[in-house]
Design a protein around this motif. Structure first.
Motif, mmCIF file in Angstrom:
data_model
loop_
_atom_site.group_PDB
_atom_site.id
_atom_site.type_symbol
_atom_site.label_atom_id
_atom_site.label_comp_id
_atom_site.label_asym_id
_atom_site.label_seq_id
_atom_site.Cartn_x
_atom_site.Cartn_y
_atom_site.Cartn_z
ATOM 1 N N UNK A 1 10.372 15.194 6.002
ATOM 2 C CA UNK A 1 10.439 13.750 5.786
ATOM 3 C C UNK A 1 9.136 13.138 6.277
ATOM 4 N N UNK A 2 8.785 12.023 5.649
ATOM 5 C CA UNK A 2 7.516 11.363 5.932
ATOM 6 C C UNK A 2 7.755 9.870 6.123
ATOM 7 N N UNK A 3 7.203 9.355 7.203
ATOM 8 C CA UNK A 3 7.177 7.899 7.422
ATOM 9 C C UNK A 3 5.753 7.452 7.126
ATOM 10 N N UNK A 4 5.609 6.531 6.194
ATOM 11 C CA UNK A 4 4.297 6.065 5.761
ATOM 12 C C UNK A 4 4.037 4.682 6.345
ATOM 13 N N UNK A 5 2.873 4.527 6.955
ATOM 14 C CA UNK A 5 2.462 3.229 7.477
ATOM 15 C C UNK A 5 1.041 2.929 7.024
ATOM 16 N N UNK A 6 0.788 1.658 6.769
ATOM 17 C CA UNK A 6 -0.570 1.160 6.523
ATOM 18 C C UNK A 6 -0.799 0.072 7.568
ATOM 19 N N UNK A 7 -1.037 0.500 8.792
ATOM 20 C CA UNK A 7 -1.049 -0.423 9.929
ATOM 21 C C UNK A 7 -2.414 -1.046 10.203
ATOM 22 N N UNK B 1 0.800 -1.234 0.000
ATOM 23 C CA UNK B 1 0.000 0.000 0.000
ATOM 24 C C UNK B 1 0.834 1.286 0.000
ATOM 25 N N UNK B 2 2.133 1.169 0.272
ATOM 26 C CA UNK B 2 2.965 2.380 0.387
ATOM 27 C C UNK B 2 2.912 3.296 -0.838
ATOM 28 N N UNK B 3 3.016 2.785 -2.068
ATOM 29 C CA UNK B 3 2.945 3.698 -3.221
ATOM 30 C C UNK B 3 1.622 4.465 -3.296
ATOM 31 N N UNK B 4 0.520 3.794 -2.965
ATOM 32 C CA UNK B 4 -0.786 4.460 -2.981
ATOM 33 C C UNK B 4 -0.858 5.516 -1.877
ATOM 34 N N UNK B 5 -0.324 5.158 -0.715
ATOM 35 C CA UNK B 5 -0.327 6.092 0.417
ATOM 36 C C UNK B 5 0.545 7.314 0.109
ATOM 37 N N UNK B 6 1.670 7.114 -0.575
ATOM 38 C CA UNK B 6 2.550 8.230 -0.937
ATOM 39 C C UNK B 6 1.821 9.197 -1.866
ATOM 40 N N UNK B 7 1.130 8.654 -2.871
ATOM 41 C CA UNK B 7 0.367 9.497 -3.803
ATOM 42 C C UNK B 7 -0.733 10.244 -3.053
ATOM 43 N N UNK B 8 -1.420 9.561 -2.138
ATOM 44 C CA UNK B 8 -2.462 10.213 -1.350
ATOM 45 C C UNK B 8 -1.867 11.327 -0.494
ATOM 46 N N UNK B 9 -0.730 11.074 0.126
ATOM 47 C CA UNK B 9 -0.065 12.113 0.913
ATOM 48 C C UNK B 9 0.212 13.339 0.045
ATOM 49 N N UNK B 10 0.762 13.116 -1.135
ATOM 50 C CA UNK B 10 1.089 14.220 -2.044
ATOM 51 C C UNK B 10 -0.187 14.984 -2.423
ATOM 52 N N UNK B 11 -1.249 14.257 -2.756
ATOM 53 C CA UNK B 11 -2.513 14.903 -3.132
ATOM 54 C C UNK B 11 -3.100 15.717 -1.984
ATOM 55 N N UNK B 12 -3.081 15.161 -0.775
ATOM 56 C CA UNK B 12 -3.689 15.837 0.373
ATOM 57 C C UNK B 12 -2.853 16.997 0.899
ATOM 58 N N UNK B 13 -1.537 16.832 0.877
ATOM 59 C CA UNK B 13 -0.661 17.847 1.473
ATOM 60 C C UNK B 13 -0.152 18.878 0.473
ATOM 61 N N UNK B 14 -0.112 18.489 -0.788
ATOM 62 C CA UNK B 14 0.475 19.376 -1.795
ATOM 63 C C UNK B 14 1.997 19.389 -1.737
ATOM 64 N N UNK B 15 2.580 18.465 -0.972
ATOM 65 C CA UNK B 15 4.037 18.377 -0.836
ATOM 66 C C UNK B 15 4.528 17.175 -1.638
ATOM 67 N N UNK B 16 5.370 17.439 -2.623
ATOM 68 C CA UNK B 16 5.920 16.362 -3.434
ATOM 69 C C UNK B 16 7.019 15.665 -2.635
#
Length: 138
Positions: free
Chosen positions: A49-55, A6-21
């Protein structure tokens, strides 16, 4: 496995929601080269920096409440130590939540000098033991 998938999907969602590439990257501490970190995301200006988890839901629920579970804190502090930053974002993604706004959580993690000192001390002890057992070769 779930988190890795799920990390790639979560990264894209983070970028979309935050506006931070952000993009994944690996870093090494300038003074302690044995201290390295694999980052799930770092901004282009290297200030975020971002730590992404799908816990599990239980862990995600803590993130929704604004905190990071104890067993992820050392990882976050290690990353902050290696990069030298004062804070980071812990991004939790749970796509199975019923309400869309419950599917993600942003938690700011601030630098914890005491924990970072302990992490460094343990890493140094580990390196000493490793060097002893290998006959001094690094």
């Amino acid at each position: 496995m779930r988190g890795t998938a799920l990390e790639p999907f979560a990264r894209v969602l983070f970028i979309e929601l935050s506006g931070i590439w952000i993009r994944p990257a690996c870093f090494q501490h300038s003074k302690y080269p044995f201290m390295r970190a694999s980052l799930d995301g770092i901004s282009e200006d290297r200030k975020i920096i971002v730590e992404i988890k799908s816990p599990s839901w239980k862990v995600h629920e803590e993130a929704l409440g604004g905190s990071v579970v104890n067993y992820y804190r050392p990882q976050c502090q290690h990353q902050l130590f290696v990069t030298g930053l004062k804070s980071m974002i812990f991004f939790s993604y749970f796509p199975d939540a019923e309400a869309e706004h419950d599917r993600y959580a942003f938690v700011r993690v601030n630098r914890d000098e005491a924990m970072q000192s302990e992490i460094l001390a343990r890493a140094e002890r580990w390196m000493e033991e490793r060097n002893k057992s290998s006959g001094g070769a690094a």
